[in-house]
Design an enzyme around this catalytic site. Structure first.
Site, PDB file in Angstrom:
ATOM      1  N   LYS A 250       0.856  -1.196   0.000  1.00  0.00           N
ATOM      2  CA  LYS A 250       0.000   0.000   0.000  1.00  0.00           C
ATOM      3  C   LYS A 250       0.882   1.233   0.000  1.00  0.00           C
ATOM      4  O   LYS A 250       1.725   1.401   0.875  1.00  0.00           O
ATOM      5  CB  LYS A 250      -0.906   0.009   1.237  1.00  0.00           C
ATOM      6  CG  LYS A 250      -1.664   1.319   1.442  1.00  0.00           C
ATOM      7  CD  LYS A 250      -2.355   1.353   2.800  1.00  0.00           C
ATOM      8  CE  LYS A 250      -2.905   2.741   3.099  1.00  0.00           C
ATOM      9  NZ  LYS A 250      -3.524   2.828   4.445  1.00  0.00           N
ATOM     10  N   ASP A 255      -2.330  10.651   3.492  1.00  0.00           N
ATOM     11  CA  ASP A 255      -3.727  10.273   3.718  1.00  0.00           C
ATOM     12  C   ASP A 255      -4.406  11.281   4.634  1.00  0.00           C
ATOM     13  O   ASP A 255      -4.227  11.247   5.851  1.00  0.00           O
ATOM     14  CB  ASP A 255      -3.798   8.875   4.327  1.00  0.00           C
ATOM     15  CG  ASP A 255      -5.241   8.429   4.546  1.00  0.00           C
ATOM     16  OD1 ASP A 255      -6.139   8.996   3.882  1.00  0.00           O
ATOM     17  OD2 ASP A 255      -5.468   7.519   5.364  1.00  0.00           O
ATOM     18  N   LYS A 262      -9.601  13.119   8.508  1.00  0.00           N
ATOM     19  CA  LYS A 262      -9.050  12.775   9.811  1.00  0.00           C
ATOM     20  C   LYS A 262      -9.002  14.004  10.716  1.00  0.00           C
ATOM     21  O   LYS A 262      -8.991  15.147  10.236  1.00  0.00           O
ATOM     22  CB  LYS A 262      -7.623  12.236   9.648  1.00  0.00           C
ATOM     23  CG  LYS A 262      -7.502  10.934   8.890  1.00  0.00           C
ATOM     24  CD  LYS A 262      -6.045  10.561   8.713  1.00  0.00           C
ATOM     25  CE  LYS A 262      -5.879   9.256   7.953  1.00  0.00           C
ATOM     26  NZ  LYS A 262      -6.320   8.093   8.742  1.00  0.00           N
ATOM     27  N   ASP A 332     -11.852   7.232   4.333  1.00  0.00           N
ATOM     28  CA  ASP A 332     -10.595   7.025   5.062  1.00  0.00           C
ATOM     29  C   ASP A 332     -10.225   5.552   5.144  1.00  0.00           C
ATOM     30  O   ASP A 332      -9.167   5.204   5.661  1.00  0.00           O
ATOM     31  CB  ASP A 332     -10.696   7.628   6.471  1.00  0.00           C
ATOM     32  CG  ASP A 332      -9.349   7.731   7.163  1.00  0.00           C
ATOM     33  OD1 ASP A 332      -8.323   7.799   6.447  1.00  0.00           O
ATOM     34  OD2 ASP A 332      -9.309   7.754   8.404  1.00  0.00           O
ATOM     35  N   GLU A 334      -9.235   3.809   2.690  1.00  0.00           N
ATOM     36  CA  GLU A 334      -8.811   3.876   1.282  1.00  0.00           C
ATOM     37  C   GLU A 334      -7.754   2.851   0.908  1.00  0.00           C
ATOM     38  O   GLU A 334      -7.628   2.471  -0.257  1.00  0.00           O
ATOM     39  CB  GLU A 334      -8.293   5.288   0.969  1.00  0.00           C
ATOM     40  CG  GLU A 334      -6.839   5.567   1.324  1.00  0.00           C
ATOM     41  CD  GLU A 334      -6.510   5.422   2.810  1.00  0.00           C
ATOM     42  OE1 GLU A 334      -5.356   5.071   3.108  1.00  0.00           O
ATOM     43  OE2 GLU A 334      -7.393   5.638   3.660  1.00  0.00           O
ATOM     44  N   ARG A 336      -7.445  -0.310   1.397  1.00  0.00           N
ATOM     45  CA  ARG A 336      -7.957  -1.567   0.837  1.00  0.00           C
ATOM     46  C   ARG A 336      -8.457  -1.372  -0.597  1.00  0.00           C
ATOM     47  O   ARG A 336      -8.423  -2.302  -1.399  1.00  0.00           O
ATOM     48  CB  ARG A 336      -9.042  -2.129   1.747  1.00  0.00           C
ATOM     49  CG  ARG A 336     -10.292  -1.283   1.884  1.00  0.00           C
ATOM     50  CD  ARG A 336     -11.049  -1.542   3.168  1.00  0.00           C
ATOM     51  NE  ARG A 336     -10.342  -0.995   4.316  1.00  0.00           N
ATOM     52  CZ  ARG A 336     -10.776  -1.092   5.565  1.00  0.00           C
ATOM     53  NH1 ARG A 336     -11.929  -1.706   5.823  1.00  0.00           N
ATOM     54  NH2 ARG A 336     -10.082  -0.570   6.561  1.00  0.00           N
TER      55      ARG A 336
END
Length: 485
Positions: A250, A255, A262, A332, A334, A336
């Site tokens: 990943k 992020d 977040k 969030d 994301e 996966r």
């Protein structure tokens, strides 16, 4: 940090370290040094260091005693790495430029001596690129480790160990860099630069290629960012194999959480949400540098997750490359979505027999395991055992979690094939169940959730605060023990 080899007759640096087994101070120690070590309660335990100044040839030398623990310890190599790392930690900013480690009388093998050197080198890595106000006392001065009278076979063992160090250091570099420096395009550029001339074959997919392939899940994450997503594939073919092994990482280079943003506090840490991809890139560098006799493909799904006006929304439905549809409940979750398309692509393109993916996937895994173990989820008991053994051997430890149909039901969607999140409980497990839906029948697969392991808020055994390089040694050890056995 450079490592050089010298005989005991060659001129040595002012700073010399002697390796001391637990409860076994050398008989030839100066009486003052011996008494001082005893007073300081130095007993030769792994990682203990005692420093003294001794008269020598009309001058003064710095002498360090480094504890290497018991000779019959089950974790012998780890203890030796700890000894080397402790020496570097002690003298990195000491003003000394070179440290001699005297192996005379140590009783170590070449592999064991190389472990001391590996610990010393790894602990010396720092990321000071952007620090312009360091005083001389704060700046690292130690640049060279001199191995004195190293046991037979140490140089060859060090050639191998230094390849591991290079991979770990590259991963730390990628993870430590800020997101305005490392983003999908520059991640690819750095990987290409570091792998140039190694024999690694590189394939890069951009927005156009991924759109044509139908990678709607990965592209959905990326659509809120001005940074173009990339899929980076690196193949090291050091041996002929019926089917290759794939490592998938990943690579969310930053992020924010997207629309499901977040909290502000601590969001700066999300530069390391590409730690899985960083580990894969570092592992591929190690395998190439040491000319591993294995056929391995490393794949990194690289995106930035931002809350732009074009970003995907909670409730959107995306179609993954596999054809399966996903209702995006939380933007969030994301990682996966990035991984599922990367997993599908590597299976269609290379048909690997085994896949191991690494991802800083869930905060839930940190709640479960803290910062001591990475979480392991797998559809194959034999693979679980091999990865567990590799982790124990190198120090990148894993702890297995369950998978099962009961958890799988928690991500069923009323309007699509699945949701990208389940309920609050079992969050790491439902994330793994999501990925499991993208693994072809007959493929041995393991998902490693390493969210608690890629970054450290305090120094560890062979790292300072910051990027740890977790995962590189795990993958390398797996290749050694399984693919090269």
């Amino acid at each position: 940090m450079k490592v050089v080899f010298r005989t005991s007759e060659a001129p040595l640096p002012r700073l010399v370290a002697r390796l001391v087994a637990q409860d076994a101070l050398p008989a030839d120690l100066d009486a003052v040094v011996r008494e001082g070590a005893a007073a300081a309660r130095f007993a030769g335990k792994a990682g203990q260091v005692y420093e003294a100044f001794v008269a020598s040839d009309g001058g003064v030398k710095r002498l360090a005693l480094a504890g290497i623990g018991h000779a019959d310890a089950a974790d012998r190599l780890a203890s030796l790495e700890k000894a080397g790392a402790a020496l570097t930690a002690k003298f990195l900013t000491s003003g000394e430029t070179a440290l001699a480690i005297d192996f005379v009388g140590s009783g170590l093998s070449g592999e064991q001596a190389a472990a001391v050197l590996l610990g010393a080198r790894l602990r010396g890595w720092r990321h000071d690129v952007y620090r312009t106000k360091l005083t001389d006392e704060q700046k690292p001065s130690l640049a060279e480790i001199v191995a004195v009278a190293a046991p037979e076979g140490t140089a060859a063992a060090w050639d191998d160990a230094s390849a591991v160090a290079e991979g770990v250091e590259f991963t730390r570099e990628l993870v430590a860099e800020p997101a305005n420096v490392i983003y999908p395009e520059t991640f690819v550029e750095r990987a290409k630069a570091r792998l140039e001339g190694t024999g690694v074959e590189i394939v890069v997919l951009g927005l156009k290629e991924m759109t044509e392939l139908g990678m709607g899940a990965l592209l959905g994450v990326a659509q809120g960012s001005v940074r173009e997503p990339k899929l980076l594939a690196m193949r090291w073919k050091g041996a002929e194999a019926e089917k290759p092994t794939a490592f998938v990482g990943k690579g969310v280079t930053f992020d924010t959480g997207g629309i499901s943003i977040k909290p502000a506090a601590g969001m700066e840490d999300m530069k390391w949400d590409m730690g899985g991809a960083g580990a894969v890139a570092g592992a591929m560098l190690t395998l190439a540098k040491r000319k591993a006799k294995a056929d391995v493909i490393g794949v990194c799904g690289l995106v930035e997750n931002m809350p732009d006006g074009n970003a995907q929304r909670p409730g959107d439905v995306v179609t993954s490359m596999s054809g399966q549809t996903v209702e995006v409940i939380n933007t969030d979750a994301e990682g996966r979505l990035v991984l599922c398309d990367a997993l599908t692509w590597v299976q269609k393109e290379y048909a690997p027999a085994t896949i191991v993916d690494l991802a800083t996937l869930t905060g839930a895994i940190i709640i479960s395991l803290g910062h001591e173990y990475g979480g392991m989820f797998t559809n194959d008991d034999a693979l679980a055992g091999k990865l567990d053994a590799a982790g124990k051997a190198c120090g990148d430890k894993l702890w297995r979690f369950p998978l099962g149909p009961a958890y799988d039901k928690l991500i069923d969607s009323p309007i699509a094939d699945m949701k990208n999140v389940g309920p609050r409980y079992g969050g790491s497990i439902t994330a793994a169940q999501f990925l499991n839906r993208y693994i072809d029948k007959g493929v041995a697969w393991a998902h490693l959730d390493i969210a608690g392991m890629v970054w450290a808020d305090k120094p560890g055994q062979t790292w300072d605060k910051g990027a740890t390089g977790y995962g590189v040694r795990l993958l390398d050890r797996y290749v050694r023990d399984v693919l090269e056995a």
